[in-house]
Design an enzyme around this catalytic site. Structure first.
Site, PDB file in Angstrom:
ATOM      1  N   CYS A 130      41.302  24.405  29.734  1.00 52.65           N
ATOM      2  CA  CYS A 130      41.539  24.404  31.182  1.00 52.65           C
ATOM      3  C   CYS A 130      40.498  25.209  31.945  1.00 52.65           C
ATOM      4  O   CYS A 130      40.018  24.773  33.006  1.00 52.65           O
ATOM      5  CB  CYS A 130      42.938  24.919  31.479  1.00 52.65           C
ATOM      6  SG  CYS A 130      43.350  26.479  30.661  1.00 52.65           S
ATOM      7  N   HIS A 243      44.213  28.503  38.064  1.00 50.98           N
ATOM      8  CA  HIS A 243      43.219  29.395  37.470  1.00 50.98           C
ATOM      9  C   HIS A 243      42.102  29.656  38.478  1.00 50.98           C
ATOM     10  O   HIS A 243      41.677  28.747  39.203  1.00 50.98           O
ATOM     11  CB  HIS A 243      42.596  28.763  36.231  1.00 50.98           C
ATOM     12  CG  HIS A 243      43.483  28.732  35.027  1.00 50.98           C
ATOM     13  ND1 HIS A 243      44.756  29.252  35.006  1.00 50.98           N
ATOM     14  CD2 HIS A 243      43.267  28.229  33.764  1.00 50.98           C
ATOM     15  CE1 HIS A 243      45.287  29.067  33.799  1.00 50.98           C
ATOM     16  NE2 HIS A 243      44.400  28.463  33.035  1.00 50.98           N
TER      17      HIS A 243
END
Length: 340
Positions: A130, A243
């Site tokens: 990710c 994130h």
């Protein structure tokens, strides 16, 4: 004519998000099967306006299915991906198992879509980590213009990157802070995550880096250019989804910050929000549910000869996992299978 699609791990966070994104992007699905382990057998999941019932992956026959999106972790993938691939069902795997296999393409469609044609060696395509996925979307258009020498990145990764257990631990610990009699010690994480940050994601390696940091290095080289030097520090933060990354880039030639901003504004998958004023940047809570990778705080780094700093934010359950997997499926269908 559309595709016969399998989603394995359909009851997890990423699996459910895969189903949502397939429906949102109107992927040409003729038939869809949702798979889970026996402990989740019979669980209902949503696909658009339909309700689907999970089937047992142990008993499932992959023959006649076109594409299988896997979100079941490395151990289960090691068992079931070869079975699906042998049945001529192309596996798009979200685990780390095949990312570093030279015979398996590691794909971020905005960066290296042409590598999709190498899937036939094993009938498997890998989805990157990710934190890597969002970073390379930002790096690739800049690399094409000025060639990147070195990247220094610090990540601020949400707890959803560690699954439902991580989300639950942050929630429970946050509540317990205000109720001292209800202590919630760290289980999923190595230290308290509520109102704290933890500079440790995945296991430690011999040189002192963590596996998460190593992944960013190796995957960036495989996706963009093996000559790029990358050093990473990966940190878990008390954010549920999204994130963030502070990225310092050193180029082989000078790249002006205004040109970098213009390049990124035109780059696929990127949204530039970069105003030098209070709130003129994107934070994790604002990226949740969005397809884009957001770039802010673009500025010259005067401490190196050809440097740029930027801030990168993305929904890790989307671009960092489910969205990228669906985009791979779209690319595979468009470039190779040519149905739908």
């Amino acid at each position: 004519m559309g595709y016969r699609i399998v989603v394995a791990g359909a009851t997890g966070n990423v699996g459910r998000e895969m189903l949502n994104i397939l429906a949102e992007r109107q992927f040409p699905v003729d038939e869809i099967a949702v798979l889970a382990s026996r402990r989740s057998l019979g669980t209902e999941v949503s696909f658009g306006d339909k309700t689907l019932i999970t089937q047992d992956i142990e008993q499932f026959d992959f023959a006649g299915w076109d594409i299988a999106l896997f979100a079941i972790g490395s151990d289960a993938t090691k068992k079931y991906a070869p079975i699906a691939a042998a049945a001529n069902c192309v596996v798009i795997d979200n685990s780390s198992l095949y990312r570093y296999d030279p015979d398996v393409p590691l794909i971020v469609p905005e960066c290296n879509a042409d590598a999709i044609h190498d899937y036939s060696k094993k009938n498997i395509i890998a989805n990157p980590n990710c934190s890597t996925a969002q970073m390379v979307v930002a790096l690739k258009p800049l690399h094409d213009r000025a060639k990147i020498k070195r990247v220094v990145v610090s990540t601020y990764q949400s707890v959803s990157g560690s699954g439902k257990e991580g989300i639950d631990e942050l929630w429970d610990q946050t509540k317990s802070i205000y109720n001292p009699t209800d202590d919630k010690p760290a289980k999923k994480f190595t230290k308290q995550i509520a109102f704290n940050v933890i500079p440790h994601i995945d296991v430690f390696m011999e040189d002192g880096t963590t596996k998460e940091e190593w992944k960013m290095v190796v995957e960036t080289k495989k996706i963009i250019d093996p000559a790029i030097k990358v050093t990473a520090t990966c940190v878990r933060v008390p954010v549920f989804v999204g994130h963030s990354e502070a990225i310092n880039i050193e180029f082989e030639e000078f790249l002006d910050e205004d040109e970098a901003r213009d390049i990124l504004r035109e780059a696929p998958g990127v949204m530039v929000i970069d105003k030098r004023e209070d709130g003129g940047y994107v934070s994790p809570v604002e990226c949740v549910g969005d397809f884009a990778t957001f770039i802010s705080r673009i500025r010259q780094d005067s401490t190196v000869e050809n440097g740029i700093n930027l801030w990168c934010v993305s929904d890790n359950l989307r671009k960092g996992a489910a969205l990228n997997a669906v985009q791979i499926a779209e690319t595979l269908g468009r470039e190779v299978l040519k149905k739908g």
